[in-house]
Design a protein around this motif. Structure first.
Motif, short mmCIF file in Angstrom:
data_model
loop_
_atom_site.label_atom_id
_atom_site.label_comp_id
_atom_site.label_asym_id
_atom_site.label_seq_id
_atom_site.Cartn_x
_atom_site.Cartn_y
_atom_site.Cartn_z
N GLU A 78 -15.80 -4.48 -7.78
CA GLU A 78 -15.28 -3.37 -6.98
C GLU A 78 -13.84 -3.03 -7.38
O GLU A 78 -13.49 -1.85 -7.54
N ALA A 79 -13.02 -4.06 -7.54
CA ALA A 79 -11.61 -3.84 -7.90
C ALA A 79 -11.50 -3.18 -9.27
O ALA A 79 -10.67 -2.28 -9.46
N ARG A 126 -5.80 -1.32 0.19
CA ARG A 126 -6.35 -1.58 1.53
C ARG A 126 -7.56 -2.50 1.44
O ARG A 126 -7.70 -3.46 2.22
N ASN A 127 -8.42 -2.26 0.47
CA ASN A 127 -9.59 -3.13 0.27
C ASN A 127 -9.17 -4.53 -0.16
O ASN A 127 -9.76 -5.53 0.27
N GLU A 141 -12.35 0.40 -8.90
CA GLU A 141 -11.24 1.13 -8.26
C GLU A 141 -10.11 1.38 -9.24
O GLU A 141 -9.46 2.44 -9.19
N ARG A 201 -16.14 -8.61 -5.08
CA ARG A 201 -14.85 -7.91 -5.10
C ARG A 201 -14.34 -7.64 -6.51
O ARG A 201 -13.72 -6.60 -6.76
N LEU A 252 -8.05 -6.53 2.92
CA LEU A 252 -9.16 -7.03 3.73
C LEU A 252 -9.83 -8.23 3.07
O LEU A 252 -10.19 -9.21 3.73
N ASN A 253 -9.97 -8.19 1.74
CA ASN A 253 -10.59 -9.30 1.02
C ASN A 253 -9.68 -10.52 0.98
O ASN A 253 -10.15 -11.66 1.07
N ARG A 280 -6.36 3.21 -1.17
CA ARG A 280 -7.68 2.68 -0.81
C ARG A 280 -7.93 1.35 -1.52
O ARG A 280 -8.46 0.41 -0.92
N HIS A 281 -7.53 1.27 -2.76
CA HIS A 281 -7.69 0.04 -3.53
C HIS A 281 -6.93 -1.13 -2.89
O HIS A 281 -7.47 -2.23 -2.72
N GLU A 305 0.83 -1.21 0.00
CA GLU A 305 0.00 0.00 0.00
C GLU A 305 0.86 1.26 0.00
O GLU A 305 0.62 2.21 -0.76
#
Length: 251
Positions: A195-196, A224-225, A199, A192, A228-229, A221-222, A104
């Protein structure tokens, strides 16, 4: 070693029709690229044993160039265990989390620099790459987000566009290959993939606007998500150890 068809010419010794010997290193390089693709595709689970004889058969090469390719991947995508052999590299959840945290910070900086240094043609090519990704059926169905290796990888293109050799060295060596293992798993989490992809489009928009702050923020932010996934995917796999063991024995 498996043979390849070689075109025959009237003058085999010199000139444009000369037959050039096949270099062993070229086979090893091709094997390296293929192994990166197949291991990071999710076909093999972390910790799963790899059969050298079966890999050599599938690639159509001898074990010599295969072992050279596997040697280059040791510590990156595979690990060698005494009396067991080669396995896909495996990380504890806390190690995966740390890899994404480092990524990140580094890729956030890469995006910041890319907003300043990528050329108009490079940004256009990045847009074309996303358009190509957008045609993937797996993304539209929400199953997964598949990316190629090297120039076919959205993140790779941005890192190269940052024009920073030290960032390239840190991100495109071991870290790049290890994180590819978990990127696909993360994108396979419900919802996801779409979403990815969204992003990625936001990151591209920030790059096109030449806004370093926005580009870094979107990239952070991308990732970081994605972290988590990826951790959710690991937890889900740990919750079904019987299926994991069955897949690990399947090859």
């Amino acid at each position: 070693m498996a043979t390849r068809p070689i075109p025959l010419h009237s003058d085999p010794q010199s000139g444009p029709g000369a037959i050039e010997p096949i270099a062993l290193t070229s086979l090893a390089e091709e094997a390296f690229v293929k192994l990166v693709q197949v291991i990071t595709s999710g076909r093999y689970l972390p910790g799963q044993r790899l059969s050298e004889s079966e890999l050599a058969r599938q690639l159509g090469i001898s074990r010599g160039p295969l072992r050279e390719a596997l040697g280059r991947l040791e510590g990156r995508l595979v690990m060698r265990t005494p009396r067991i052999g080669i396995r896909v590299i495996d990380f504890r959840p806390e190690e995966v989390s740390q890899l994404f945290i480092v990524r990140e910070a580094l890729e956030g900086m890469a995006a910041r620099l890319a907003a300043e240094h990528m050329t108009t043609s490079e940004l256009a090519a990045l847009g074309d790459l996303l358009e190509e990704h957008g045609r993937q059926q797996d993304i539209s169905s929400g199953q997964a987000y598949h990316q190629g290796v090297g120039d076919d990888d959205f993140h790779f293109a941005i890192i190269k566009g940052a024009r920073c050799e030290q960032l390239e060295r840190l991100l495109l060596d071991g870290l790049y290959y290890q994180l590819r293992l978990h990127r696909l798993r993360a994108s396979a989490q419900p919802g996801r993939a779409k979403e990815a992809f969204g992003e990625h489009r936001e990151i591209l928009a920030a790059l096109l606007s030449r806004s370093p702050d926005a580009a870094e923020g979107c990239m952070r932010r991308h990732i970081r998500n994605a972290r988590l996934n990826a951790l959710s995917s690991i937890q889900a796999s740990a919750a079904s150890p019987r299926e994991t063991r069955r897949q690990q024995r399947s090859y």
